[in-house]
Design a protein around this motif. Structure first.
Motif, PDB file in Angstrom:
ATOM      1  N   LEU A  89      36.534  -6.751  -1.100  1.00  0.00           N
ATOM      2  CA  LEU A  89      36.414  -6.288   0.288  1.00  0.00           C
ATOM      3  C   LEU A  89      34.964  -6.044   0.672  1.00  0.00           C
ATOM      4  CD1 LEU A  89      39.419  -3.801   0.554  1.00  0.00           C
ATOM      5  CD2 LEU A  89      39.163  -5.985   1.747  1.00  0.00           C
ATOM      6  N   ILE A  90      34.173  -5.517  -0.270  1.00  0.00           N
ATOM      7  CA  ILE A  90      32.755  -5.292   0.016  1.00  0.00           C
ATOM      8  C   ILE A  90      32.059  -6.609   0.329  1.00  0.00           C
ATOM      9  CG2 ILE A  90      30.546  -4.675  -1.060  1.00  0.00           C
ATOM     10  CD1 ILE A  90      32.030  -2.410  -2.496  1.00  0.00           C
ATOM     11  N   GLN A  91      32.330  -7.634  -0.470  1.00  0.00           N
ATOM     12  CA  GLN A  91      31.689  -8.924  -0.242  1.00  0.00           C
ATOM     13  C   GLN A  91      32.143  -9.560   1.062  1.00  0.00           C
ATOM     14  OE1 GLN A  91      29.190 -10.098  -2.110  1.00  0.00           O
ATOM     15  NE2 GLN A  91      29.378  -8.192  -3.273  1.00  0.00           N
ATOM     16  N   SER A 130      22.690  -7.736   2.164  1.00  0.00           N
ATOM     17  CA  SER A 130      22.853  -6.354   1.701  1.00  0.00           C
ATOM     18  C   SER A 130      23.941  -6.232   0.651  1.00  0.00           C
ATOM     19  CB  SER A 130      23.200  -5.435   2.880  1.00  0.00           C
ATOM     20  OG  SER A 130      22.208  -5.474   3.876  1.00  0.00           O
ATOM     21  N   SER A 131      24.428  -7.347   0.144  1.00  0.00           N
ATOM     22  CA  SER A 131      25.582  -7.312  -0.752  1.00  0.00           C
ATOM     23  C   SER A 131      25.290  -6.616  -2.073  1.00  0.00           C
ATOM     24  CB  SER A 131      26.083  -8.741  -1.015  1.00  0.00           C
ATOM     25  OG  SER A 131      25.064  -9.519  -1.623  1.00  0.00           O
ATOM     26  N   SER A 132      24.096  -6.829  -2.621  1.00  0.00           N
ATOM     27  CA  SER A 132      23.761  -6.181  -3.893  1.00  0.00           C
ATOM     28  C   SER A 132      23.694  -4.669  -3.726  1.00  0.00           C
ATOM     29  CB  SER A 132      22.423  -6.704  -4.430  1.00  0.00           C
ATOM     30  OG  SER A 132      22.519  -8.056  -4.790  1.00  0.00           O
ATOM     31  N   GLY A 178      20.700 -16.481  -6.221  1.00  0.00           N
ATOM     32  CA  GLY A 178      21.393 -15.785  -7.298  1.00  0.00           C
ATOM     33  C   GLY A 178      20.551 -15.690  -8.554  1.00  0.00           C
ATOM     34  N   GLY A 179      19.866 -16.772  -8.913  1.00  0.00           N
ATOM     35  CA  GLY A 179      19.009 -16.755 -10.091  1.00  0.00           C
ATOM     36  C   GLY A 179      17.873 -15.761  -9.946  1.00  0.00           C
ATOM     37  N   VAL A 236      27.532  -8.217  -9.754  1.00  0.00           N
ATOM     38  CA  VAL A 236      28.740  -8.427  -8.959  1.00  0.00           C
ATOM     39  C   VAL A 236      28.428  -9.264  -7.717  1.00  0.00           C
ATOM     40  CG1 VAL A 236      30.483  -7.268  -7.544  1.00  0.00           C
ATOM     41  CG2 VAL A 236      29.870  -6.333  -9.773  1.00  0.00           C
ATOM     42  N   SER A 237      27.295  -9.009  -7.089  1.00  0.00           N
ATOM     43  CA  SER A 237      26.902  -9.761  -5.904  1.00  0.00           C
ATOM     44  C   SER A 237      26.732 -11.244  -6.215  1.00  0.00           C
ATOM     45  CB  SER A 237      25.597  -9.187  -5.341  1.00  0.00           C
ATOM     46  OG  SER A 237      25.117  -9.968  -4.271  1.00  0.00           O
ATOM     47  N   VAL A 238      26.045 -11.549  -7.317  1.00  0.00           N
ATOM     48  CA  VAL A 238      25.841 -12.949  -7.697  1.00  0.00           C
ATOM     49  C   VAL A 238      27.170 -13.600  -8.062  1.00  0.00           C
ATOM     50  CG1 VAL A 238      24.761 -14.484  -9.395  1.00  0.00           C
ATOM     51  CG2 VAL A 238      23.461 -12.577  -8.430  1.00  0.00           C
ATOM     52  N   LEU A 239      28.022 -12.880  -8.767  1.00  0.00           N
ATOM     53  CA  LEU A 239      29.332 -13.425  -9.137  1.00  0.00           C
ATOM     54  C   LEU A 239      30.132 -13.796  -7.894  1.00  0.00           C
ATOM     55  CD1 LEU A 239      31.624 -13.996 -11.168  1.00  0.00           C
ATOM     56  CD2 LEU A 239      32.246 -11.569 -10.983  1.00  0.00           C
TER      57      LEU A 239
END
Length: 341
Positions: free
Chosen positions: A28-30, A37-39, A203-204, A254-257
């Motif tokens: 839900l956050i993503q 701002s996801s991270s 992401g990297g 989690v953000s990158v995933l």
């Protein structure tokens, strides 16, 4: 409960019940938070774990004064209070089923439906090399954290038997202060790096900036924390440093995933991520087996095992995070800048 078996069974049921919330919450956050701002959002949510662990350290004081049963009742009352507060304050999630899906979402849904159900979704999650390395890195990182979470209190009780009350307060302050600050700053740094990164692989860049660097820095800090047996306060300073650098990995990971996998299998990906933590629970059990099976059960022996086990897991995790950062991934609708395999 009147026996150890009953306590264990209730604890297992409690863990299973709590496990359902994590994949849903991060998915839900993503979906609701802008990508830039996801991270930070994931880190902010994840700091609840650090804050809860810090406050849980105060249960040592309750246990000492009231006993374990009364302490458990008090903790349960807080749990019921949080549930009631959530029901009263959290808004309902919009009924997405009533929305007309876009063409891209419809294609993704059709792909998942034809992919063999949950096993097909798991296969889609694991088909990307970056995700596989992220899961491996997370397993080692969870293993290190769980070894610390389970064995840090017994170690400091053995090493500093005259400082038990001081340790309970210090652990709570370190977890609440350094752990929460680390999580929040980790998310902010990852988002800032992603915003300033000129390459196409955002992401990297996030993985290099936070999880890799933080996990490497945690190695010497933890080693000094459990090998400063001459001074309780020196050990606490290094433990605070370890928390401050180590707890920053969660939100960016989690953000990158979530940015790497398709949005329609984000919940499955988060569930598998949580599973790596569940498997990591074997690490503290293995450390306990080695400790109890050794020639002597002393603070020095436990410090040696904690140094080898935690530092080794940290180094393995940093290596896997670096390999994940180097891996290329297929383009994703939510992050069109990601590289293609």
């Amino acid at each position: 409960s009147t026996s150890y078996e009953q306590v264990l069974g209730c604890r297992v049921i409690m863990g299973l019940a709590c496990a359902f919330s994590t994949p849903t919450a991060y998915t839900l956050i993503q979906e609701r938070v802008p990508p830039d701002s996801s991270s930070f959002a994931s880190s902010l949510y994840g700091t609840g774990v650090a804050l809860g662990g810090a406050l849980a350290s105060l249960s040592i004081l309750l246990d000492t004064r009231l006993g374990w049963r009364e302490a458990t009742f008090i903790i349960a009352m807080f749990g019921f209070g949080v549930v009631a507060l959530s029901i009263l304050t959290l808004p309902d999630d919009p009924k997405e089923a009533a929305m007309e899906p876009s063409k891209d979402d419809a294609k993704l849904l059709a792909t998942t439906t034809d992919g063999g159900g949950i096993w097909g979704e798991m296969g889609q999650v694991l088909e990307t090399s970056r995700v596989r390395w992220l899961f491996m890195a997370s397993f080692f990182r969870f293993s290190a954290g769980l070894m610390i979470g389970i064995w840090v209190a017994p170690y400091f009780r053995l090493a500093f038997p005259d400082y038990q009350s001081e340790y309970a307060v210090a652990q709570a302050a370190i977890g609440a202060g350094c752990g929460v600050a680390s999580g929040v700053l980790g998310g902010l740094v990852a988002d800032r790096v992603a915003g300033n990164d000129a390459s196409s692989d955002i992401g990297g860049a996030k993985l290099w900036a936070v999880p890799v660097v933080a996990t490497v820095l945690a190695v010497p800090a933890w080693y000094l924390a459990v090998n400063s047996s001459d001074s309780f306060y020196t050990a606490m300073i290094w433990l605070a440093v370890e928390y401050f650098v180590a707890e920053s990995w969660f939100g960016p990971t989690v953000s990158v995933l979530q940015a790497t996998v398709s949005s329609n299998i984000g919940g499955t990906a988060q569930g598998l991520f949580t599973l790596t933590g569940a498997i990591g629970n074997l690490a503290p059990s293995a450390l306990g087996f080695l400790y109890e099976g050794g020639s002597e059960e002393t603070p020095a022996e436990l410090a040696k095992l904690l140094s080898f086990g935690v530092c080794g897991a940290y180094l393995a995790s940093a290596t896997c995070f670096a390999l994940a950062a180097q891996s290329t991934v297929a383009p994703n609708l939510k992050d069109p800048g990601l590289k293609k395999d």
